[in-house]
Scaffold this motif. Sequence first.
Motif, mmCIF file in Angstrom:
data_model
loop_
_atom_site.group_PDB
_atom_site.id
_atom_site.type_symbol
_atom_site.label_atom_id
_atom_site.label_comp_id
_atom_site.label_asym_id
_atom_site.label_seq_id
_atom_site.Cartn_x
_atom_site.Cartn_y
_atom_site.Cartn_z
ATOM 1 N N SER A 111 0.830 -1.213 0.000
ATOM 2 C CA SER A 111 0.000 0.000 0.000
ATOM 3 C C SER A 111 0.860 1.257 0.000
ATOM 4 N N ALA A 115 1.172 4.198 -2.820
ATOM 5 C CA ALA A 115 1.068 5.636 -2.538
ATOM 6 C C ALA A 115 2.285 6.381 -3.079
ATOM 7 N N THR A 138 -4.012 14.876 2.344
ATOM 8 C CA THR A 138 -3.998 13.732 1.423
ATOM 9 C C THR A 138 -2.966 12.700 1.850
ATOM 10 N N TYR A 142 -3.592 8.779 3.005
ATOM 11 C CA TYR A 142 -2.918 7.644 2.364
ATOM 12 C C TYR A 142 -2.184 6.787 3.384
#
Length: 308
Positions: A111, A115, A138, A142
């Motif tokens: 993940s 990102a 943001t 994330y």
Amino acid sequence: MDGEVNETFLTLDGHVELHKYRYLYFVVTLTVYIFIVVANLTIVYVIWMHENLHEPMYVFIAALLLNSVIFSTNIYPKLLSDFLSEKQIISYPACYVQFFLYYCLGASEFSLLAAMAYDRYVSICKPLQYATIMGRTTVSIYLSLAWLVPACLIAVMVVLNVNVKLCKYDINGILCNNSIYGLHCVDSKVQTVFGAVVLVLTLLFPLLFIVFTYTRIFIISYRSSKEVRKKAAQTCLPHLLVLISFSCLCAFDVIIARLGSNLTKVVRLIMTLQAVLYHPLFNPIIYGLKMKEISKQLKRLFSQAKVT
């Protein structure tokens, strides 16, 4: 072990000639663990202390390195204890705690790499919108999703498995990973289906997203100026190297789970060590050497240490 102990404890049966090489194993593993912790945390410290490194790309790198430290801490202290113990055992609940952290942190790695891939895409392909798109909020979202989503999914897997009846109490390995499925009396269809869903959501989707993102970056870079291509190569290459390394080691884990009974103990041990050894070592070396700004600050840090 008697029946009462077998109900509570599992034997880690993947060690090879431990009685003969236990002190060698201990010294080598302790050295590696110390290097992993020091190397990763040094780069995290450098990123934390220098404001010019408080950019999304470096924040994600710091998160990735912290991930490696926690991942290693989940494994190495137990290994070190086992090397010096007469019996290599682990309680059933502790085994599932290690299982949870092992796969939760592994999935978080993908993940975080996804990102980072998106961050590089915005930086290179949409430079004028970068500050707007990759704001602090943001980045925080994330980071939260990178850890929370895998944690929730793996937690459900643990809940589905923890009360399954066991017919064996010897794990063909040195840690609690997919090998624990070989202890179950019966394979559950629900667990199998949900495990496949987790695999798709935490590994396959992020991997496909990363491949798609970097493909777009390379296409746009190829059509752009030499300066853009240079920037893409400098910032994307370390991430790609880490991705390739981690993907290969995840493949080892899958192979161990599927073909473990057909592999010799030595082969299983070597493959398991590759999955838990190389990547936490590889991350700080790649980012410390290949990321220009980090490398520069590390050189300054070490030069100051020599002076003092």
